[in-house]
Design an enzyme around this catalytic site. Structure first.
Site, short mmCIF file in Angstrom:
data_model
loop_
_atom_site.label_atom_id
_atom_site.label_comp_id
_atom_site.label_asym_id
_atom_site.label_seq_id
_atom_site.Cartn_x
_atom_site.Cartn_y
_atom_site.Cartn_z
N LYS A 22 52.40 33.23 42.19
CA LYS A 22 50.95 33.41 41.95
C LYS A 22 50.75 34.30 40.73
CE LYS A 22 48.53 36.61 44.34
NZ LYS A 22 47.81 37.58 43.47
N ASN A 23 51.33 35.49 40.77
CA ASN A 23 51.07 36.47 39.72
C ASN A 23 51.65 36.05 38.38
OD1 ASN A 23 49.62 37.89 41.57
ND2 ASN A 23 51.24 39.36 42.02
N ARG A 93 40.39 39.64 39.81
CA ARG A 93 40.60 40.65 38.76
C ARG A 93 41.43 40.10 37.61
NH1 ARG A 93 41.79 46.16 37.84
NH2 ARG A 93 43.75 46.44 36.72
N CYS A 117 38.76 46.77 44.39
CA CYS A 117 38.97 45.84 45.51
C CYS A 117 39.51 46.66 46.68
CB CYS A 117 39.90 44.71 45.11
SG CYS A 117 41.55 45.26 44.79
N ARG A 122 41.38 50.25 40.78
CA ARG A 122 41.96 49.30 39.81
C ARG A 122 41.16 49.25 38.50
NH1 ARG A 122 44.03 43.99 42.73
NH2 ARG A 122 45.56 44.08 41.05
N PRO A 123 41.09 50.40 37.81
CA PRO A 123 40.36 50.43 36.54
C PRO A 123 41.06 49.56 35.47
CG PRO A 123 41.54 52.48 36.89
CD PRO A 123 41.69 51.69 38.15
N ILE A 124 40.43 49.42 34.33
CA ILE A 124 41.01 48.61 33.25
C ILE A 124 41.16 49.43 31.97
CG2 ILE A 124 40.26 46.32 34.03
CD1 ILE A 124 37.76 46.84 32.13
N ASP A 125 41.19 50.75 32.13
CA ASP A 125 41.24 51.62 30.94
C ASP A 125 42.48 51.40 30.08
OD1 ASP A 125 42.46 52.60 33.28
OD2 ASP A 125 42.55 54.63 32.49
N ASP A 305 53.45 45.01 46.75
CA ASP A 305 52.86 43.83 47.41
C ASP A 305 53.58 43.47 48.70
OD1 ASP A 305 52.00 42.02 44.36
OD2 ASP A 305 51.19 43.81 45.31
N VAL A 327 51.66 53.23 44.21
CA VAL A 327 51.02 52.43 43.16
C VAL A 327 49.50 52.36 43.34
CG1 VAL A 327 50.93 50.14 42.09
CG2 VAL A 327 53.13 51.08 42.85
N ARG A 397 44.41 32.66 49.26
CA ARG A 397 44.33 32.97 47.82
C ARG A 397 45.72 33.02 47.21
NH1 ARG A 397 40.79 38.06 46.10
NH2 ARG A 397 42.04 37.60 44.26
C1 EPZ Z 1 49.55 43.21 39.34
O1 EPZ Z 1 48.27 43.80 39.41
C2 EPZ Z 1 49.57 42.23 40.51
N1 EPZ Z 1 48.49 41.27 40.36
C3 EPZ Z 1 49.40 43.00 41.82
O2 EPZ Z 1 49.52 42.05 42.87
C4 EPZ Z 1 50.52 44.03 41.93
O3 EPZ Z 1 50.33 44.77 43.11
C5 EPZ Z 1 50.49 44.95 40.71
O4 EPZ Z 1 50.59 44.18 39.51
C6 EPZ Z 1 51.63 45.96 40.73
O5 EPZ Z 1 52.84 45.30 40.72
C7 EPZ Z 1 48.63 40.27 39.49
O6 EPZ Z 1 49.62 40.14 38.80
C8 EPZ Z 1 47.48 39.29 39.41
P1 EPZ Z 1 48.81 47.32 37.69
P2 EPZ Z 1 47.77 44.74 38.19
O7 EPZ Z 1 47.99 47.25 36.46
O8 EPZ Z 1 48.37 44.29 36.93
C9 EPZ Z 1 46.47 51.40 37.73
C10 EPZ Z 1 48.87 40.90 44.81
O9 EPZ Z 1 48.76 41.25 45.99
N2 EPZ Z 1 45.81 50.93 36.51
O10 EPZ Z 1 50.28 47.32 37.59
O11 EPZ Z 1 46.31 44.85 38.24
C11 EPZ Z 1 46.02 50.60 38.95
O12 EPZ Z 1 44.81 51.12 39.45
C12 EPZ Z 1 48.37 41.79 43.70
O13 EPZ Z 1 49.39 39.81 44.44
C13 EPZ Z 1 44.98 51.82 35.83
O14 EPZ Z 1 44.78 52.96 36.24
O15 EPZ Z 1 48.41 46.12 38.64
C14 EPZ Z 1 47.17 50.77 39.89
O16 EPZ Z 1 47.03 51.99 40.58
C15 EPZ Z 1 47.71 43.07 44.21
N3 EPZ Z 1 44.37 51.39 34.70
C16 EPZ Z 1 48.37 50.85 38.95
O17 EPZ Z 1 47.86 51.12 37.64
C17 EPZ Z 1 44.57 50.12 34.20
O18 EPZ Z 1 44.00 49.79 33.14
C18 EPZ Z 1 49.18 49.58 38.88
O19 EPZ Z 1 48.30 48.56 38.54
C19 EPZ Z 1 45.43 49.25 34.90
C20 EPZ Z 1 46.05 49.68 36.04
#
Ligand code: EPZ
Length: 427
Positions: A22-23, A93, A117, A122-125, A305, A327, A397
């Site tokens: 999926k991811n 997202r 969620c 899960r910010p996007i900064d 996950d 995480v 999903r």
């Molecule tokens: C990916 O999410 C996966 N989703 C998630 O799987 C997975 O848990 C995650 O990576 C960690 O491995 C997809 O690939 C679609 P991150 P992603 O950015 O990229 C913080 C599932 O169940 N962060 O690695 O969104 C964030 O809040 C899903 O399949 C910021 O602070 O995860 C988190 O605490 C859930 N600012 C940490 O980083 C940002 O701009 C890791 O998030 C981005 C992230």
């Protein structure tokens, strides 16, 4: 809406074939926007999130056809729209990651900000900072991120945290930048490496994917390709837990040993017998699992996950286990549901202490999110009696044909209409 009805106690035995990741697929579909010409993706899982991403591509005026049997054809030669609608980004997202590729192709993109969620803010900064570092002017207001840049320029990008999504998003955008981009403290998740393989096949120049330093040398254009989706390591892990909690013997086909090693080692610590070849994993258990501690970390640490399905296994383990979720800040919403099935779990902040009990009992439960749903399925497989799991739309999903696959290895499970009242409200 429907719900799962599952009678626990059956020993799972047989073979399941893992679907496409999926991811991995979501990141690759966003990356396909960078290519002029047709991209043919094979082994795409037929799940809600992938359909949402296909809707997103169509909303951008990109040709995207689901041929059936896991084949999806995408032609991003023309991207006729540059705005990604809120209702799609709200639904998933990952669709936010179309921002960089559209910006790189069109010089402008406007994408709704994803909400938080069930597992955290899960910010996007990191994503925004990365795109800005590549030279884009970014304006955020009214719930939208607007980015503008005639030509992205290679730069040094540093991630405060090895975010998988931010690494994928910046790596993709940098492919069409002028000059070299280096991403420091990059995520090394297999889904990053898979995306780099895909982009390289399209003509990108990427080194270091899968390490903490990724180097991208921008090129003028990328072209469409054929690409076979790698297997979903989280689905493999979920079925491995299902085998252990039912003291079964399940052979999981289509796995990549390096991708599954972090959790396979944990299963061995719990007493499971794991036999691995280059593309299969056989999981057996002859006794109750043993307690073990889990700390979720970026890859190659234990994957966040799978923290939830593993909690269902530890709920019946012999001994006390501690799970530390490093995480996400809120990834224990399934705990109350497991407690209703007889689990003994004390959760505080990012830590859950699980005192294993000899058995769980079936109950009516509700899935709050995708992986919480997976935890409830694993718990129900182990529990005595019948369980009902509402909210299976969350499970659908991310898990392709989960019910069919479970049935094929002996689970007593079905789907029925859910007349359940709206979720109880605490007053
Ligand atoms: C990916 O999410 C996966 N989703 C998630 O799987 C997975 O848990 C995650 O990576 C960690 O491995 C997809 O690939 C679609 P991150 P992603 O950015 O990229 C913080 C599932 O169940 N962060 O690695 O969104 C964030 O809040 C899903 O399949 C910021 O602070 O995860 C988190 O605490 C859930 N600012 C940490 O980083 C940002 O701009 C890791 O998030 C981005 C992230």
């Amino acid at each position: 809406m429907d719900k799962l009805v599952l009678t626990g106690g059956a020993r799972l035995d047989g073979t399941v074939v893992t679907s496409g990741s999926k991811n991995g697929t979501l990141a690759i579909m966003a990356g396909a926007l960078l290519g002029k010409g047709e991209t043919i993706l094979k082994n795409v899982p037929s799940i809600g999130d992938c359909r949402t991403m296909m809707d997103m591509l169509r909303a951008l005026g990109v040709k995207c056809e689901e041929e059936g049997n896991g084949v999806v054809r995408i032609d991003a030669t023309e991207i006729s729209a540059t705005e990604a609608p809120y209702e799609l980004v709200k639904r998933m997202r990952a669709s936010f990651c179309v921002l960089g590729p559209v910006l790189a192709r069109k010089g402008y993109a406007k994408v709704a900000m994803p909400g938080g969620c069930d597992i955290g803010a899960r910010p996007i900064d990191f994503h925004v900072k990365g795109i800005q570092t590549l030279g884009a002017y970014v304006n955020i207001d009214h719930g939208f991120v607007e980015a503008e840049c005639e030509q992205l320029k290679g730069a040094q990008v540093y991630l405060n945290f090895p975010s998988a999504g931010a690494t994928q998003h910046i790596m993709s955008s940098a492919c069409l930048a002028e000059g070299v981009t280096t991403i420091h403290n990059a995520a090394a998740e297999p889904e990053v490496t898979q995306l780099a393989e895909f982009l390289t096949k399209m003509g990108a120049r990427i080194e270091g994917a899968g390490t903490s330093t990724v180097r991208v040398e921008g090129v003028g254009e990328l072209h469409g390709v054929e690409f076979d989706m790698p297997p979903d390591r989280m689905e493999a892990g979920t079925f491995a837990v299902a085998a252990v909690v039912t003291m079964g013997d399940v052979r999981i086909e289509r796995i990549r040993p390096d991708d599954v090693e972090p959790f396979a080692l944990k299963l061995r610590e719990s007493g499971a017998i794991i036999e691995m070849t280059e593309n299969t994993m056989r999981v057996r258990a002859n006794s109750r699992p043993m307690a073990t501690d889990i700390m979720t970390m970026p890859h190659p640490g234990f994957p966040t996950d799978l923290q939830q399905p593993f909690a269902a296994m530890l709920a019946i383990a012999d001994g006390t286990s501690v799970i530390t979720e490093n995480v996400y800040e809120r990834r224990f919403r399934y705990v109350n549901e497991l407690t209703r099935m007889g689990a003994d779990i004390k959760q505080d902040g990012r830590t859950a202490v699980i005192n294993g009990v000899p058995k769980l009992t079936g109950a009516q439960t509700t899935a709050s999110d995708l992986r919480a749903g997976a935890a409830l399925v694993c718990a129900a497989l182990a529990a005595e009696g019948q369980s009902e799991i509402s909210g299976i739309e969350h499970i659908e999903r991310g898990y392709e044909k989960m019910v069919d696959k479970l049935k094929s290895i002996g689970a007593q499970v079905g789907v029925v209409p859910d007349e359940q009242e709206k979720e109880a409200v605490c007053v």
